[in-house]
Design a protein around this motif. Structure first.
Motif: not given
Length: 288
Positions: A154-159, A226-228, A231-234, A239-245
């Protein structure tokens, strides 16, 4: 090892997660050696479901060795599976673990210490049969067929990793080490820490992809909170968002940057570079 030799060493082999990133590569390499191999998964040719122990017995029947891709859940089902595998006659276990699971605080919080990978490692060590543990870092394939692929396309990677670096490991190298441990002598009791040959920041990886494919994606650093929230907004749970972060924290802090010698020790050669991985992926049309 010749194909004739391999057919008689620890065969048949059961590959848990036989359709996954490392599992399918292990299956392909074993079969190329002429080793009788069962590719096990929920939808594979050998039915296996970590959450349904009633599927384990048939998958294990007559098996001599197992490549274990564990379920990332706590408490881990790996100890119960190992117990059943040994009782069924399995003589060799090769466990896919993860880099840093034996290092307190590696994932940025003591809450993640002693998790399912540690439980799995303890189980195979105590099994009473031959065992080998693989501890790879972040896969290079996360950019070519995994979690980062769609954003790169998609042209950009946010991490949320800043300028942190990681020595990304080729999944083919993980598979090669696993197959050596499953079919050869001399790997018993080894814990192989696996990394690529150099550390790269996310922007460096995207540059390698651009050079190989012509597809240029920009790296967009962001804060962890902001990343977490994103993820929640998606639709991801808190819990999953915290683990992934938390899983990304070792890249942010460059704990994943240290080079490890597991590939060299196991195979007698250096690991493949990420540039080679993305070059192969570009030739296969990974980014369109």
């Amino acid at each position: 090892m010749t194909q004739t030799d391999a057919k008689h060493v620890h065969s048949p082999v059961l590959v848990i997660g036989g359709t996954g990133k490392t599992g399918r590569r292990v299956v392909a390499r074993l079969r190329a050696l002429g080793v009788e191999t069962r590719a096990a998964s929920r939808s594979g040719e050998t039915p296996f479901d970590w959450t349904d122990p009633s599927t384990w017995k048939a998958a294990l029947d007559g098996v001599a060795a197992v490549y274990i891709v564990p379920l990332d859940a706590s408490p881990s089902p790996t100890p119960a599976f190992v117990e059943q595998a040994v009782a069924s006659g399995v003589r060799r276990l090769v466990l896919l673990s993860a880099r840093g699971v034996n290092v307190p605080g590696y994932f940025g919080s003591p809450d993640y210490d002693g998790g399912p990978h540690v439980q799995g490692e303890e189980a195979v060590r105590a099994s009473g049969v031959e065992w080998t543990i693989l501890r790879p870092g972040w896969f290079a394939q996360n950019f070519t067929e995994g979690v980062f692929l769609d954003e790169v396309r998609g042209g950009s990677l946010t991490l949320p990793v800043g300028d942190g670096e990681a020595a990304y490991i080729d999944a083919e190298d993980i598979a090669a080490v696993a197959v050596a441990a499953l079919t050869e002598e001399g790997h018993e009791g080894e814990e192989y820490e696996l990394s690529g040959p150099r550390a790269l920041g996310v922007a460096d990886v995207l540059d390698e992809i651009a050079k190989a494919s012509g597809v240029r994606a920009s790296y967009v650093p962001t804060e962890e909170a902001a990343f977490r929230e994103g993820l929640v907004a998606q639709g991801m749970s808190e819990v999953e968002a915290a683990l992934w972060t938390a899983a990304l924290d070792p890249i942010r802090t460059s704990r994943e940057a240290a080079l490890k010698d597991g590939v060299q020790r196991a195979l007698g050669r250096p690991p493949r570079d990420l540039a080679d991985v993305v070059r192969d992926a570009a030739a296969e049309g990974a980014w369109g």
